[in-house]
Design a protein around this motif. Structure first.
Motif, PDB file in Angstrom:
ATOM      1  N   THR A   5      33.848  30.246  41.050  1.00  0.00           N
ATOM      2  CA  THR A   5      34.258  31.517  40.446  1.00  0.00           C
ATOM      3  C   THR A   5      33.290  32.652  40.801  1.00  0.00           C
ATOM      4  N   VAL A   6      33.681  33.848  40.418  1.00  0.00           N
ATOM      5  CA  VAL A   6      32.805  35.018  40.562  1.00  0.00           C
ATOM      6  C   VAL A   6      31.490  34.772  39.823  1.00  0.00           C
ATOM      7  N   GLU A   7      31.580  34.173  38.647  1.00  0.00           N
ATOM      8  CA  GLU A   7      30.346  33.905  37.883  1.00  0.00           C
ATOM      9  C   GLU A   7      29.420  32.940  38.621  1.00  0.00           C
ATOM     10  N   ASP A   8      29.998  31.952  39.286  1.00  0.00           N
ATOM     11  CA  ASP A   8      29.182  31.040  40.097  1.00  0.00           C
ATOM     12  C   ASP A   8      28.453  31.831  41.189  1.00  0.00           C
ATOM     13  N   LEU A   9      29.182  32.712  41.862  1.00  0.00           N
ATOM     14  CA  LEU A   9      28.563  33.487  42.947  1.00  0.00           C
ATOM     15  C   LEU A   9      27.481  34.413  42.398  1.00  0.00           C
ATOM     16  N   GLN A  10      27.710  34.961  41.218  1.00  0.00           N
ATOM     17  CA  GLN A  10      26.679  35.808  40.587  1.00  0.00           C
ATOM     18  C   GLN A  10      25.408  34.992  40.351  1.00  0.00           C
ATOM     19  N   ALA A  61      37.392  41.376  36.327  1.00  0.00           N
ATOM     20  CA  ALA A  61      38.038  42.399  37.148  1.00  0.00           C
ATOM     21  C   ALA A  61      37.628  42.316  38.624  1.00  0.00           C
ATOM     22  N   THR A  62      36.858  41.270  38.986  1.00  0.00           N
ATOM     23  CA  THR A  62      36.277  41.189  40.323  1.00  0.00           C
ATOM     24  C   THR A  62      36.723  39.903  41.008  1.00  0.00           C
ATOM     25  N   ASP A  63      36.882  39.958  42.315  1.00  0.00           N
ATOM     26  CA  ASP A  63      37.148  38.708  43.043  1.00  0.00           C
ATOM     27  C   ASP A  63      35.974  38.387  43.976  1.00  0.00           C
ATOM     28  N   PRO A  64      35.922  37.175  44.502  1.00  0.00           N
ATOM     29  CA  PRO A  64      34.785  36.767  45.343  1.00  0.00           C
ATOM     30  C   PRO A  64      34.529  37.694  46.529  1.00  0.00           C
ATOM     31  N   ALA A  65      35.591  38.228  47.127  1.00  0.00           N
ATOM     32  CA  ALA A  65      35.398  39.134  48.268  1.00  0.00           C
ATOM     33  C   ALA A  65      34.606  40.364  47.828  1.00  0.00           C
ATOM     34  N   ALA A  66      34.928  40.882  46.640  1.00  0.00           N
ATOM     35  CA  ALA A  66      34.224  42.054  46.125  1.00  0.00           C
ATOM     36  C   ALA A  66      32.757  41.732  45.841  1.00  0.00           C
ATOM     37  N   VAL A  67      32.479  40.501  45.434  1.00  0.00           N
ATOM     38  CA  VAL A  67      31.089  40.083  45.215  1.00  0.00           C
ATOM     39  C   VAL A  67      30.315  40.162  46.532  1.00  0.00           C
ATOM     40  N   LYS A  99      39.033  37.091  51.419  1.00  0.00           N
ATOM     41  CA  LYS A  99      39.792  38.236  50.904  1.00  0.00           C
ATOM     42  C   LYS A  99      41.059  37.794  50.171  1.00  0.00           C
ATOM     43  N   GLY A 100      41.268  38.388  49.004  1.00  0.00           N
ATOM     44  CA  GLY A 100      42.508  38.138  48.262  1.00  0.00           C
ATOM     45  C   GLY A 100      42.491  36.899  47.378  1.00  0.00           C
ATOM     46  N   LYS A 101      41.413  36.119  47.427  1.00  0.00           N
ATOM     47  CA  LYS A 101      41.358  34.895  46.613  1.00  0.00           C
ATOM     48  C   LYS A 101      40.722  35.190  45.253  1.00  0.00           C
ATOM     49  N   ALA A 102      41.290  34.632  44.214  1.00  0.00           N
ATOM     50  CA  ALA A 102      40.777  34.855  42.860  1.00  0.00           C
ATOM     51  C   ALA A 102      39.555  33.986  42.591  1.00  0.00           C
ATOM     52  N   SER A 103      39.523  32.814  43.211  1.00  0.00           N
ATOM     53  CA  SER A 103      38.353  31.926  43.135  1.00  0.00           C
ATOM     54  C   SER A 103      38.344  31.132  44.436  1.00  0.00           C
ATOM     55  N   LEU A 104      37.261  30.379  44.661  1.00  0.00           N
ATOM     56  CA  LEU A 104      37.106  29.707  45.948  1.00  0.00           C
ATOM     57  C   LEU A 104      37.179  28.187  45.807  1.00  0.00           C
TER      58      LEU A 104
END
Ligand code: ADP
Ligand code: MG
Length: 212
Positions: A5-10, A61-67, A99-104
């Motif tokens: 998830t985005v939180e994982d990437l953070q 509100a963020t996806d991995p690509a934006a991270v 790009k375009g993925k909600a999670s990885l």
């Protein structure tokens, strides 16, 4: 493993920033021998800025690509040294891949890892053997892809990548620098580890540990 998830990437960017802070002096010392002694500072500044920017994003509100894109922008703004555009391009490429993925998925994460390595090589135009961070990133990406072709898990792929990156880092000792600042030293660069290859191995080690 569950979706990344985005939180994982953070958290991953935060982990890398902490490792760069802990290793700052060692990396500066390596750069002091064949460069201008700022590599540890550059990596600490870059990853601290990236972790902060990425950490401020709303995970809903963020996806991995934006991270990855946010990491790229903040890393570039924070770092004046040549590692700035190299890692900024790497993160942009990783972002484009997901790009375009909600999670990885594990497979998406491997795509991002390989894209990151290729981004560094495309941006800096260094080949393996020129005593740069590419000597760690390129074999790491190749080992990762090789393990993946054999159907290995993300964890195994990253473990193989780390082994290759550390071997690559060690191999830079015997190389003559022909790219970047240390190229001016020519033969006198022999016998010393390239600082960019050393920090690359640390980043890859942190990524491996994160997913272990
Ligand atoms: P600077 O050389 O501007 O002070 P840093 O000290 O942050 O930048 O980074 C130095 C590292 O950058 C080197 O150890 C090397 O690994 C890497 N590097 C330099 N030029 C290139 C390039 N063209 N391609 C890939 N890596 C490079
Ligand atoms: Mg330097």
């Amino acid at each position: 493993m569950n979706e990344i998830t985005v939180e994982d990437l953070q958290r991953l960017f935060q982990d890398i920033a902490e490792v760069m802070t802990a290793e700052r002096d060692n990396l500066c010392q390596l750069d002091g021998v064949i460069g201008d002694a700022d590599h540890g500072i550059a990596m600490e500044l870059g990853f601290t800025a990236a972790a902060k920017a990425v950490g401020a994003l709303d995970p809903i509100a963020t996806d991995p690509a934006a991270v990855f894109n946010s990491a790229a922008k903040s890393f570039l703004n924070a770092v004046g040294a040549s590692s700035g555009p190299l890692y900024a391009t790497a993160f942009m490429r990783a972002g484009a891949t997901v790009k375009g993925k909600a999670s990885l998925s594990e497979s998406d994460m491997l795509d991002a890892f390989v894209a990151l390595a290729k981004g560094i090589q495309d941006r800096g135009k260094a080949e393996v053997g020129e005593k740069t961070m590419v000597d760690a990133w390129a074999p790491a990406a190749a080992a990762c892809e090789n393990a993946r072709t054999q159907g290995k898990t993300l964890q195994v792929c990253l473990a193989e990548a780390l082994k290759a990156a550390e071997a690559g880092r060690e191999a830079t000792k015997a190389m003559v620098a022909s790219k970047g600042r240390s190229a001016r030293l020519g033969e006198r660069s022999i016998g010393h580890v390239d600082p960019g290859a050393a920090s690359a191995a640390l980043i890859i080690s942190t990524i491996r540990r994160f997913f272990a």
